[in-house]
Enzyme design. Structure first.
Site, short mmCIF file in Angstrom:
data_model
loop_
_atom_site.label_atom_id
_atom_site.label_comp_id
_atom_site.label_asym_id
_atom_site.label_seq_id
_atom_site.Cartn_x
_atom_site.Cartn_y
_atom_site.Cartn_z
N GLY A 12 15.27 36.57 41.73
CA GLY A 12 14.34 37.05 40.90
C GLY A 12 12.87 36.50 41.37
N ASP A 30 11.23 30.96 33.52
CA ASP A 30 12.00 30.52 34.12
C ASP A 30 12.43 29.30 33.52
OD1 ASP A 30 14.14 30.83 36.82
OD2 ASP A 30 13.57 28.75 36.34
N SER A 112 21.02 44.90 44.91
CA SER A 112 21.64 44.28 46.34
C SER A 112 20.54 44.14 47.22
CB SER A 112 22.69 45.42 47.01
OG SER A 112 22.98 44.65 48.21
N LYS A 164 27.75 48.73 41.50
CA LYS A 164 27.33 47.64 42.20
C LYS A 164 28.74 46.65 42.09
CE LYS A 164 24.83 44.06 44.14
NZ LYS A 164 25.51 42.85 43.79
N HIS A 167 30.49 48.26 45.16
CA HIS A 167 29.77 47.94 46.36
C HIS A 167 30.44 46.46 46.89
CE1 HIS A 167 26.48 45.49 47.98
NE2 HIS A 167 26.10 46.63 48.77
N ASN A 168 30.37 45.50 45.72
CA ASN A 168 30.55 44.28 46.24
C ASN A 168 32.19 44.21 46.58
OD1 ASN A 168 28.22 43.53 45.54
ND2 ASN A 168 28.49 41.83 44.39
N GLU A 171 32.14 45.18 50.15
CA GLU A 171 31.76 44.27 50.99
C GLU A 171 32.76 43.13 51.21
OE1 GLU A 171 29.20 40.68 49.47
OE2 GLU A 171 27.85 42.53 49.39
#
Length: 291
Positions: A12, A30, A112, A164, A167-168, A171
């Site tokens: 972030g 935060d 990502s 995603k 995708h992971n 990976e």
């Protein structure tokens, strides 16, 4: 445009900087006051001009749910919430429905890029209605890598995080293949420089990739990885990928095996291997090792 960004950790914080470099205004919050631009979510919302866009970049699950719940009470009809964390796609559908009841739009964004994203850009997979996507597009354009690729409107709400997740899962399997190859090369006496073998694969081979480049970087720092313990956590997305495969009757043998290999890394003395050793001794008289 203006953007509220909640969660200024490793990802972030760098995302805030990259968006600002593109000329946009980012107001960040935060829990760590040293990182935040404002002291509360209410202050963040007050400082944004309507219609607002607020990007949530906090851990999946309870943290994301509580943040979206609070935003639902603070935001106004016509505002939009983007969840850029690693939430499960089924949570996206729930969050979108909860916010829609209050007239607030929702976009899910699979992101990502890790710690390299500030300079290289972030690959983005987003889901949601076209009109909501269009409102956030300047931020997506600021975050994505240079060039034609690295961004996709993958489909309706949930499609970004589902993409995603897959995708992971891929990976996981790619890293497992590199790890198994590395262990075998290290095991044999005939190969005397495993690091240089890996380096030789970086050009002209079909297995070259950014992950391979990172593997070479790791071997540069610690040639035989002697400084590391053989333990690897799983983020949850590998599990979700396997569960989705079961739900949709899609065979994922490589990804599933790579997930189970992570579980094996957590066992100092595998109970399963004890049983296998005992059985091999029983039926074949194979030797067993005692503690």
């Amino acid at each position: 445009m203006q953007l509220g960004l909640i969660g200024l950790g490793k990802m972030g914080g760098n995302m805030r900087e990259r968006i600002r470099r593109a000329g946009h205004t980012v107001i960040g919050y935060d829990r760590n006051p040293d990182l935040a631009d404002v002291g509360s979510l209410a202050e963040l919302v007050d400082k944004l001009e309507g219609p607002r866009v607020v990007w949530v970049m906090v851990p999946a699950g309870a943290a994301t749910q509580s943040t979206i719940d609070e935003l639902g009470d603070l935001l106004s009809p016509g505002d939009i919430v983007v969840d850029g964390g690693n939430s499960r796609w089924t949570d996206d559908e729930k969050h979108a429905a909860e916010l829609a009841a209050k007239g607030i739009g929702f976009v899910d964004a699979g992101v990502s890029g890790g710690v390299w994203g500030l300079e290289n850009g972030y690959a983005l997979m987003v889901g949601g209605d076209k009109e909501h996507i269009a409102r956030v597009q300047p931020v997506f354009d600021a975050l994505k890598p240079e060039g034609d690729y690295g961004y996709v409107h993958a489909g309706k709400v949930g499609a970004g995080h589902f993409s995603k997740m897959v995708h992971n899962g891929i990976e996981y399997a790619m890293m497992q293949a590199y790890a198994e190859g590395w262990e075998l090369l290290e095991k044999v006496d005939s190969v005397t420089d495993v690091r240089e073998v890996f380096r030789s694969w970086q050009e002209g081979t079909v297995i070259r990739s950014w992950l391979l480049d990172l593997a070479v970087n790791a071997l540069e720092d610690d040639e035989h990885l002697d400084k590391l313990r053989g333990f690897a956590a799983d983020s949850g997305e590998g599990r979700w990928t396997v569960e989705a495969a079961i739900d949709n009757s899609v065979p994922l043998p490589a990804i599933t095996a790579s997930l189970f290999a992570r579980f094996a890394s957590r066992q100092e003395d595998s109970p399963q291997m004890k049983m296998i050793a005992a059985l091999r001794n029983q039926f074949g008289g194979h030797a067993v090792e005692k503690k």
